[in-house]
Design a protein around this motif. Sequence first.
Motif, mmCIF file in Angstrom:
data_model
loop_
_atom_site.group_PDB
_atom_site.id
_atom_site.type_symbol
_atom_site.label_atom_id
_atom_site.label_comp_id
_atom_site.label_asym_id
_atom_site.label_seq_id
_atom_site.Cartn_x
_atom_site.Cartn_y
_atom_site.Cartn_z
ATOM 1 N N ASP A 97 0.831 -1.216 0.000
ATOM 2 C CA ASP A 97 0.000 0.000 0.000
ATOM 3 C C ASP A 97 0.857 1.254 0.000
ATOM 4 O OD1 ASP A 97 -2.296 -1.508 0.005
ATOM 5 O OD2 ASP A 97 -2.717 -1.263 2.147
ATOM 6 N N ARG A 98 2.077 1.148 0.554
ATOM 7 C CA ARG A 98 3.007 2.285 0.609
ATOM 8 C C ARG A 98 4.019 2.240 -0.535
ATOM 9 N NH1 ARG A 98 1.304 0.921 5.574
ATOM 10 N NH2 ARG A 98 1.072 2.516 7.195
ATOM 11 N N GLU A 99 3.791 1.352 -1.493
ATOM 12 C CA GLU A 99 4.685 1.155 -2.642
ATOM 13 C C GLU A 99 6.071 0.709 -2.204
ATOM 14 O OE1 GLU A 99 4.240 4.981 -4.631
ATOM 15 O OE2 GLU A 99 2.829 4.040 -6.026
ATOM 16 N N ILE A 100 6.099 -0.094 -1.151
ATOM 17 C CA ILE A 100 7.332 -0.727 -0.690
ATOM 18 C C ILE A 100 7.237 -2.220 -0.973
ATOM 19 C CG2 ILE A 100 8.772 -1.279 1.307
ATOM 20 C CD1 ILE A 100 7.825 1.324 2.600
ATOM 21 N N LYS A 101 8.259 -2.769 -1.608
ATOM 22 C CA LYS A 101 8.276 -4.190 -1.935
ATOM 23 C C LYS A 101 8.949 -4.987 -0.815
ATOM 24 C CE LYS A 101 8.401 -3.192 -6.913
ATOM 25 N NZ LYS A 101 7.043 -3.648 -7.247
ATOM 26 N N ILE A 102 8.653 -6.274 -0.761
ATOM 27 C CA ILE A 102 9.205 -7.156 0.267
ATOM 28 C C ILE A 102 10.058 -8.246 -0.393
ATOM 29 C CG2 ILE A 102 8.678 -8.850 2.074
ATOM 30 C CD1 ILE A 102 7.967 -6.057 2.937
ATOM 31 N N MET A 103 11.310 -8.341 0.036
ATOM 32 C CA MET A 103 12.220 -9.383 -0.432
ATOM 33 C C MET A 103 12.512 -10.340 0.722
ATOM 34 S SD MET A 103 15.866 -9.086 -2.453
ATOM 35 C CE MET A 103 16.777 -8.228 -1.181
ATOM 36 N N MET A 104 12.260 -11.619 0.488
ATOM 37 C CA MET A 104 12.483 -12.638 1.512
ATOM 38 C C MET A 104 13.923 -13.137 1.471
ATOM 39 S SD MET A 104 9.539 -12.957 2.998
ATOM 40 C CE MET A 104 9.502 -14.553 3.828
ATOM 41 N N ASP A 105 14.414 -13.563 2.611
ATOM 42 C CA ASP A 105 15.738 -14.172 2.723
ATOM 43 C C ASP A 105 15.540 -15.682 2.710
ATOM 44 O OD1 ASP A 105 18.432 -14.663 3.225
ATOM 45 O OD2 ASP A 105 18.582 -13.044 4.693
ATOM 46 N N LEU A 106 16.078 -16.354 1.708
ATOM 47 C CA LEU A 106 15.809 -17.773 1.526
ATOM 48 C C LEU A 106 17.105 -18.578 1.609
ATOM 49 C CD1 LEU A 106 13.389 -19.594 1.066
ATOM 50 C CD2 LEU A 106 13.684 -19.276 -1.394
ATOM 51 N N VAL A 107 17.133 -19.549 2.508
ATOM 52 C CA VAL A 107 18.321 -20.377 2.733
ATOM 53 C C VAL A 107 18.120 -21.697 2.006
ATOM 54 C CG1 VAL A 107 19.875 -21.338 4.459
ATOM 55 C CG2 VAL A 107 18.500 -19.311 5.012
ATOM 56 N N LEU A 108 18.907 -21.931 0.964
ATOM 57 C CA LEU A 108 18.751 -23.135 0.154
ATOM 58 C C LEU A 108 19.955 -24.077 0.222
ATOM 59 C CD1 LEU A 108 17.104 -21.647 -3.081
ATOM 60 C CD2 LEU A 108 15.991 -22.606 -1.061
ATOM 61 N N ASN A 109 21.025 -23.648 0.874
ATOM 62 C CA ASN A 109 22.189 -24.525 1.015
ATOM 63 C C ASN A 109 21.973 -25.576 2.101
ATOM 64 O OD1 ASN A 109 25.186 -25.171 0.637
ATOM 65 N ND2 ASN A 109 25.102 -24.704 2.825
ATOM 66 N N HIS A 110 21.193 -25.226 3.121
ATOM 67 C CA HIS A 110 21.020 -26.122 4.269
ATOM 68 C C HIS A 110 19.685 -25.858 4.938
ATOM 69 C CE1 HIS A 110 23.285 -22.466 5.538
ATOM 70 N NE2 HIS A 110 22.335 -22.426 6.475
ATOM 71 N N THR A 111 19.305 -26.741 5.817
ATOM 72 C CA THR A 111 18.130 -26.542 6.664
ATOM 73 C C THR A 111 18.576 -26.668 8.113
ATOM 74 O OG1 THR A 111 17.497 -28.872 6.870
ATOM 75 C CG2 THR A 111 16.675 -27.680 4.928
ATOM 76 N N SER A 112 17.611 -26.592 9.008
ATOM 77 C CA SER A 112 17.859 -26.941 10.403
ATOM 78 C C SER A 112 17.906 -28.460 10.537
ATOM 79 C CB SER A 112 16.731 -26.387 11.275
ATOM 80 O OG SER A 112 16.722 -27.007 12.541
ATOM 81 N N ASP A 113 18.608 -28.940 11.551
ATOM 82 C CA ASP A 113 18.570 -30.378 11.823
ATOM 83 C C ASP A 113 17.218 -30.797 12.396
ATOM 84 O OD1 ASP A 113 18.910 -29.170 14.301
ATOM 85 O OD2 ASP A 113 20.321 -30.672 15.044
ATOM 86 N N GLU A 114 16.343 -29.818 12.659
ATOM 87 C CA GLU A 114 14.993 -30.124 13.133
ATOM 88 C C GLU A 114 13.956 -30.054 12.010
ATOM 89 O OE1 GLU A 114 13.840 -28.076 16.722
ATOM 90 O OE2 GLU A 114 15.869 -28.177 17.556
ATOM 91 N N HIS A 115 14.413 -29.828 10.782
ATOM 92 C CA HIS A 115 13.486 -29.847 9.652
ATOM 93 C C HIS A 115 12.968 -31.281 9.461
ATOM 94 C CE1 HIS A 115 11.780 -29.440 5.642
ATOM 95 N NE2 HIS A 115 11.955 -28.135 5.707
ATOM 96 N N PRO A 116 11.681 -31.468 9.162
ATOM 97 C CA PRO A 116 11.137 -32.823 8.960
ATOM 98 C C PRO A 116 11.910 -33.634 7.930
ATOM 99 C CG PRO A 116 9.337 -31.247 9.104
ATOM 100 C CD PRO A 116 10.604 -30.442 9.107
ATOM 101 N N TRP A 117 12.444 -32.952 6.880
ATOM 102 C CA TRP A 117 13.237 -33.679 5.893
ATOM 103 C C TRP A 117 14.443 -34.339 6.561
ATOM 104 C CZ3 TRP A 117 13.836 -29.252 1.730
ATOM 105 C CH2 TRP A 117 12.591 -29.004 1.143
#
Length: 570
Positions: A90-110
């Motif tokens: 609404d304020r003409e500000i965009k949102i960029m997410m930070d995405l971690v694709l090299n690793h996960t947490s050891d608590e990830h279901p995978w």
Amino acid sequence: MKKQWWKEAVVYEIYPISFKDSNGDGIGDLRGIISKLDYLKDLGVDVIWICPIYQSPGQDNGYDISDYYAIKPQFGTMEDFDKLLKQAHDREIKIMMDLVLNHTSDEHPWFIESRSSKTSPKRDFYIWRDGKHGLFPNNWESYFGGSVWQLDEKTGQYYMHLYSKYQPDLNWQNDEMIHEVYKMIRWWLKKGVDGFRFDAIAHIVKAKGLPDAENPNHLEVVQANQFFSNLEHVHDLLRKLNEEVLMGSDIMTVGETSGLGPEQALEYVGNERHELNMVFQFEHMTLDSPSTGTARWETRSWTLPELKKIMTHWQTALHNKGWNANYLGNHDQPRQVSRFGNDKEYRVESAKMLATFLLTLEGTPYIYQGEEIGMTNTSFQHIEDYKDIETLNFYKLSQLQQVPEEKTMAAIHKKSRDNARTPMQWDASENAGFSDGKPWIKVNHNYKEVNVEAALKDPNSIYHYYRKLIALRKQHQVMVYGEYTLLLPLDPDLYVYTRTLDKECLLVILNFSRDTVEFEWPDELAYDSGELLIANYEQQPGENEKKKTLRPYEARVYKLVQQSSHTMIH
């Protein structure tokens, strides 16, 4: 040069846990960000890059993700995120997410499924190997110290982690895992996010066979970046990601890619590569370190010509071929005014000078939270006050090596990632207005003098200077697309360059020293006159047209009028 919205944007990085707490639990959250959207709109930023807010055990402050589809409760709910996204848009500000694709947490279901047995359907979502002769599968060293391998006693095999043992690396040779990642990215795009910062993306491919690195000193583990950084197959994977997921979405992408020069960077960001819009380079981040690994905690003196050489190489090599991402600080680096400026007697002047530098280079500028008010490094006396896993690991290693406590803490004061992670300083009230409760990490001691409230009231503050610079960048296309040309490459104090687009030319003069320095306009710079667009000092009337006296950390940007019979730079 093709015009793109993400080239013209100014990005503001938010480290959510430290930005603004809305509920008094001492932890920054999404509603806290929402409450400050008007502040960011007034500053003039176009994009907010939000560090990870996904479900996470928090072993590495969110860069250990246990559920890509969920918001960590300490940050709020998915409804809070949706509200943030809408109110930002609404304020003409965009949102960029930070995405971690090299690793996960050891608590990830995978990973929980992967480690359950050697025959698990998700075993190969991660990198598992047998040890050799009772030792690790190979001798690679983790970025956080020690081996990249962690023994899992249940199955008797080791899993790889380039970072902490709580962050097992994903196996990008597994098509089913890749399919699941694509599915997740599409889900966020459907929500309406405007881009991704891909964390540690240069490391998703490891060398075939995982060979040992050369080990001349016979150490147990050694730096082996050549086996897991910027390998050729990374580009195949990124092009496929674009073809199958990202193409058709008008988003921005930036990759974290350490250990490369601009020629290698063009393999990621070249106009015809269809991989990433831009990458974060790290060459200028190593200026004050003798090398990587634990040696990065050591400090070396650097010279301005060294900085000029690095930045100029990137500015010129990528011009018309790719695009730069410009930054001087972020959540992983010390505060820029403490590192590249003077955070004592010239904090305000040098912070403004660095802002001028950042906003007048070719490339998308990234402002890290607090830079716009000149926040500085902290210097906690006790190691117990630090929270960063990398800092704590370094301290433990130093203790084992019997390094004097004073030397260890001095290094931490200069280089710890927690320098950038102390709470945002909103006002002079208790906890700097960050929280009504006890902050998750201590507030910097100087918050009563350095805070947003004081900056807003002072028309000559660093904040208002940033506003003017951002506004100028929006008014003058030459600041975005103009070609960069370095002048005075060997000058030890002054960093001087032009930005030229068609018949428009800017001259940028930056004094990187605490001394008063004389500057004489070079003969090769042909001009009729120069209009001063911005400066971080009040200008003295009657100054000589050709000779200028630059005060400590002074910055000036001139708009030049070209002589009709000359080219701008000979």
